[in-house]
Design a protein around this motif. Sequence first.
Motif, mmCIF file in Angstrom:
data_model
loop_
_atom_site.group_PDB
_atom_site.id
_atom_site.type_symbol
_atom_site.label_atom_id
_atom_site.label_comp_id
_atom_site.label_asym_id
_atom_site.label_seq_id
_atom_site.Cartn_x
_atom_site.Cartn_y
_atom_site.Cartn_z
ATOM 1 N N UNK A 182 -18.873 -14.228 5.981
ATOM 2 C CA UNK A 182 -18.643 -12.862 5.523
ATOM 3 C C UNK A 182 -17.215 -12.809 4.993
ATOM 4 N N UNK A 183 -17.066 -12.552 3.723
ATOM 5 C CA UNK A 183 -15.760 -12.628 3.066
ATOM 6 C C UNK A 183 -15.320 -11.222 2.673
ATOM 7 N N UNK A 184 -14.117 -10.831 3.110
ATOM 8 C CA UNK A 184 -13.621 -9.501 2.764
ATOM 9 C C UNK A 184 -12.131 -9.479 2.467
ATOM 10 N N UNK A 185 -11.382 -10.513 2.859
ATOM 11 C CA UNK A 185 -9.962 -10.555 2.523
ATOM 12 C C UNK A 185 -9.798 -10.853 1.041
ATOM 13 N N UNK B 189 -11.889 -13.333 -1.471
ATOM 14 C CA UNK B 189 -12.747 -12.772 -2.515
ATOM 15 C C UNK B 189 -12.383 -13.370 -3.866
ATOM 16 N N UNK B 190 -11.082 -13.472 -4.127
ATOM 17 C CA UNK B 190 -10.633 -14.089 -5.383
ATOM 18 C C UNK B 190 -11.037 -15.560 -5.433
ATOM 19 N N UNK B 191 -10.893 -16.256 -4.297
ATOM 20 C CA UNK B 191 -11.246 -17.671 -4.250
ATOM 21 C C UNK B 191 -12.726 -17.884 -4.556
ATOM 22 N N UNK C 139 -24.366 -12.653 -1.693
ATOM 23 C CA UNK C 139 -24.870 -11.278 -1.629
ATOM 24 C C UNK C 139 -23.673 -10.341 -1.584
ATOM 25 N N UNK C 140 -23.751 -9.273 -2.372
ATOM 26 C CA UNK C 140 -22.686 -8.265 -2.394
ATOM 27 C C UNK C 140 -23.309 -6.907 -2.121
ATOM 28 N N UNK C 141 -23.732 -6.688 -0.866
ATOM 29 C CA UNK C 141 -24.409 -5.449 -0.510
ATOM 30 C C UNK C 141 -23.438 -4.284 -0.393
ATOM 31 N N UNK C 142 -22.166 -4.557 -0.077
ATOM 32 C CA UNK C 142 -21.152 -3.521 0.042
ATOM 33 C C UNK C 142 -19.971 -3.873 -0.844
ATOM 34 N N UNK C 143 -19.322 -2.849 -1.364
ATOM 35 C CA UNK C 143 -18.144 -3.076 -2.196
ATOM 36 C C UNK C 143 -17.059 -3.750 -1.363
ATOM 37 N N UNK C 144 -16.506 -4.832 -1.898
ATOM 38 C CA UNK C 144 -15.410 -5.516 -1.232
ATOM 39 C C UNK C 144 -15.818 -6.461 -0.129
ATOM 40 N N UNK C 145 -17.122 -6.681 0.047
ATOM 41 C CA UNK C 145 -17.605 -7.601 1.070
ATOM 42 C C UNK C 145 -18.649 -8.523 0.444
ATOM 43 N N UNK C 146 -18.471 -9.815 0.632
ATOM 44 C CA UNK C 146 -19.434 -10.803 0.155
ATOM 45 C C UNK C 146 -20.010 -11.568 1.340
ATOM 46 N N UNK C 147 -21.300 -11.796 1.307
ATOM 47 C CA UNK C 147 -21.953 -12.701 2.256
ATOM 48 C C UNK C 147 -22.318 -13.944 1.458
#
Length: 207
Positions: free
Chosen positions: A23-26, A30-32, A81-89
């Motif tokens: 779960x990526x949110x920093x 996110x840029x990486x 998956x990008x179900x929420x803004x600013x959070x990637x699974x």
Amino acid sequence: MSTELPLFPLQTVLFPGGRLNLKVFEARYLDMVGDCLRQQRPFGVVCLQAGGEMQRKDQDGNPAPVRFHDIGVQAHIDEVDAEQAGILHIRCSGRERFALQNPRRQPDGLWLADVALLPADELALPPDEMDDTVQSLREAIEAMRREGAEPFIPPYRFSDAGWVANRWCEILPISLAAKQKLMALDDPLARLKLVDEFLRDQGVIGG
């Protein structure tokens, strides 16, 4: 030959052929992830020795110290998956091992390093005396699948000593330091032998 690779220090050990869900949110990660997707390149997973997965600062406002092992594994992004803004699974698979050279931290906190890829495990058949270890892994997989879990990335390669050893290492209740040492072993038969000895010591398979 070495190449530059962005790093994701984690409190886990990724093995070649292994599965990794994040779960990526920093912002730095996110840029990486965006850069890796655009350039179709992997990132490096390294196991933390000190410090946390999230970026922290000390009392003076400087990045808190982070220390990680010098052998890691490349992670290839398979799904996002990008179900929420600013959070990637993201779902990743482990690829080649590498040795770190000259790790350095960018102003945004992202770690980069020059890495030298290490040779993949040579294909080796599990010795006959380790048949119980192979069969026990089959049974463990079937038990997890009956509970609705698909524990490993197919295809399953029970005739490959390195693959069997790596999958056992992922599920055994051993320390991160032990997992790291096993992952870093160049000899897949030696890795499987250590797993076999542990299973016998714990009574998982016959002595």
